[in-house]
Structure formats: structure tokens, C-alpha cells
Write an enzyme that holds these catalytic residues in place. Structure first.
Site, PDB file in Angstrom:
ATOM      1  N   ASP A   8      41.129  47.984 -71.218  1.00  0.00           N
ATOM      2  CA  ASP A   8      40.460  47.027 -72.133  1.00  0.00           C
ATOM      3  C   ASP A   8      39.441  47.534 -72.864  1.00  0.00           C
ATOM      4  O   ASP A   8      38.863  48.343 -72.457  1.00  0.00           O
ATOM      5  CB  ASP A   8      40.206  45.696 -71.365  1.00  0.00           C
TER       6      ASP A   8
ATOM      7  N   ASP B  75      36.267  44.980 -74.617  1.00  0.00           N
ATOM      8  CA  ASP B  75      35.228  43.791 -74.307  1.00  0.00           C
ATOM      9  C   ASP B  75      34.918  43.805 -72.903  1.00  0.00           C
ATOM     10  O   ASP B  75      35.906  43.480 -72.064  1.00  0.00           O
ATOM     11  CB  ASP B  75      35.231  42.508 -75.072  1.00  0.00           C
TER      12      ASP B  75
END
Length: 259
Positions: A22, A24
Site C-alpha cells: 500500500d 499512504d
């Protein structure tokens, strides 16, 4: 931000392991959209815009935010500068350095509900863009008026995910496509590194040889813990929470020693 030294282009041979990140609050230590909003003259959104968000429609909300920012005169240079100042999560550059030194074993990809402009800008600044074979995220580019135009990644039928992105659909399609490209050879293990609630769905596609790395005390870890306690048989992957990327390095080193 110091990039791992002497990074060269990724090795072309088949890797045994797939590592999915991922972006963020996983690769970087905050939500990139919050950093972008700080490029506004007042560094925050007006209440009417902030309160217009609808659950499950974040991509649509950010489209409105970016239009508003362009109307306020925020330039591409200002947005780029804000993105480049974002700090990496603890130990993530050490993790990238380790993966760089073992490129023959690890294939890397990003799966993120951020956007392509932000992710590529940050990875290039950090000196690690070339480590990633693929970035799955929402398209974004500047138009002739200077507005950063954001689009949804895809549509899907998963009821658990935001309307613009199901990471499990992305993961399953990528694994199937790569296996075909690799002459029928699947990855020996898949590692998924994340933090948020939308990282649960792809983790459910992992098998017993795979590992989910949820960031400790973030929603992904809390939700996985609840799922393990309630439906232990339905979640197959190993779960290794992390605070620093160096903990992920330690785990990967042990797995490498098992061969």
C-alpha cells in the site's frame, strides 16, 4: 529523506516472491491527500467541501478537492513540492535497500487508492521508483488549465470496497496474469504490506504460505485480529504486525534462510 545508495535497474530474471505495498501510511508516514491539501494558501479545506464527503466515494470527493485547489491557484510545482516533503514510514527505506539487494528474489508492486501522480512523484524523489514492476492506483495527471485530474481506477462488484477500487480484484488478476507470463510458474510466496481497512480485502486472497504485514495499531491490524478471532479458519495467511520496515526485513531474512 535519504535513498538507498547505488540503486540500479531491477533484475530481469524470474523472482520467487511477490511483495505488494500500500502507499499512504505504509510506504509514506501520512495520507498523501492531507499533504497535498497543505499546498492550499490556508493549508486546509473549507467546511462545505470537507463535509461533502460520502462514505465509499472518496475518489469522487478528491476530484472535487483538486478542482477547488486549481481554482485557488495552487500550481503543479506547489503540489509536487508538498508531495516530495512527505516522510517515509519508519524503516521503509531500509526495507527498500534490502529488497534492492535481493532483486533476484523479490518482485515489487504498489496497490494504492492514492493516485499515480503522487506515487510516482514520491518514489522518484526517494530514488526507488525503478524497484517496482507495477503501480496499481487511480490515474491522475495535470490538464491544460493546471488542474490535477483524478479518475477512478476501475469498477467492480465487491460490496466491501470503495466503488473505484477493489484491491483483491487487482491482486487476483495480477497473480493470474503473472503466472501465465512466467510460463505457468506461480510465486512461491506473496507478501502484502498495508495499514488500512481497504487492505483487508486483498489479504483474504492470500494463502497459508503467504504473509500479511499490517501496520501495528492501524485499522488493518485491528480488523485482521477481529477476523482471526471470529473466523480463524477463513483467514489463511500468516500475520506479522510491524512498526518499522526493519521488522519486515527481519521476517524476510528468516524466510530467505528457509530455502
Amino acid at each position: 529523506m535519504t535513498a538507498p545508495p547505488n540503486l540500479s535497474h531491477a533484475a530481469p530474471q524470474q523472482q520467487r516472491f511477490l511483495v505488494l505495498f500500500d502507499f499512504d501510511e505504509t510506504i509514506i508516514n501520512e495520507n498523501s491527500d492531507d499533504a497535498v491539501v497543505r499546498a492550499l494558501p490556508g493549508q486546509h479545506l473549507p467546511d462545505w467541501l470537507r463535509n461533502s464527503y460520502r462514505e465509499g466515494h472518496y475518489n469522487e470527493h478528491m476530484q472535487k478537492v483538486l478542482v477547488y485547489m486549481a481554482e485557488q491557484g495552487v500550481s503543479e510545482d506547489s503540489i509536487r513540492s508538498a508531495v516530495e516533503k512527505i516522510q517515509p514510514s519508519p524503516g521503509l527505506l531500509s526495507l527498500f535497500q534490502y529488497l534492492h539487494s535481493h532483486q533476484q528474489d523479490f518482485e515489487l508492486a504498489v496497490v494504492s487508492d492514492a493516485n499515480m501522480y503522487i506515487i510516482e512523484t514520491w518514489l522518484e524523489r526517494a530514488g526507488v521508483r525503478h524497484l517496482f514492476r507495477k503501480i496499481f492506483t487511480n490515474p491522475a495527471s495535470f490538464d491544460d488549465t493546471g488542474c490535477l485530474v483524478l479518475l477512478p481506477f476501475h469498477s467492480h462488484s465487491c460490496s466491501c470496497c470503495p466503488e473505484n477500487m477493489c484491491k483483491q480484484v487487482i491482486l487476483r488478476e495480477y497473480l493470474a496474469g503473472r503466472q501465465k507470463e512466467r510460463g505457468g510458474a506461480p510465486f512461491q510466496k506473496v507478501f502484502y504490506i498495508g495499514d488500512g481497512a481497504n487492505d483487508i480485502c486483498p489479504s483474504l486472497a492470500l494463502g497459508p504460505r503467504d504473509t500479511a504485514f499490517p501496520r501495528r495499531d492501524f485499522p488493518m491490524q485491528k480488523l485482521l485480529l477481529e477476523r482471526q478471532q471470529a473466523q480463524a479458519a477463513k483467514f489463511k495467511a500468516n500475520v506479522v504486525p510491524w512498526v518499522s520496515g526493519e521488522e519486515i526485513v527481519d521476517c524476510l531474512k528468516k524466510i530467505m534462510e528457509e530455502r
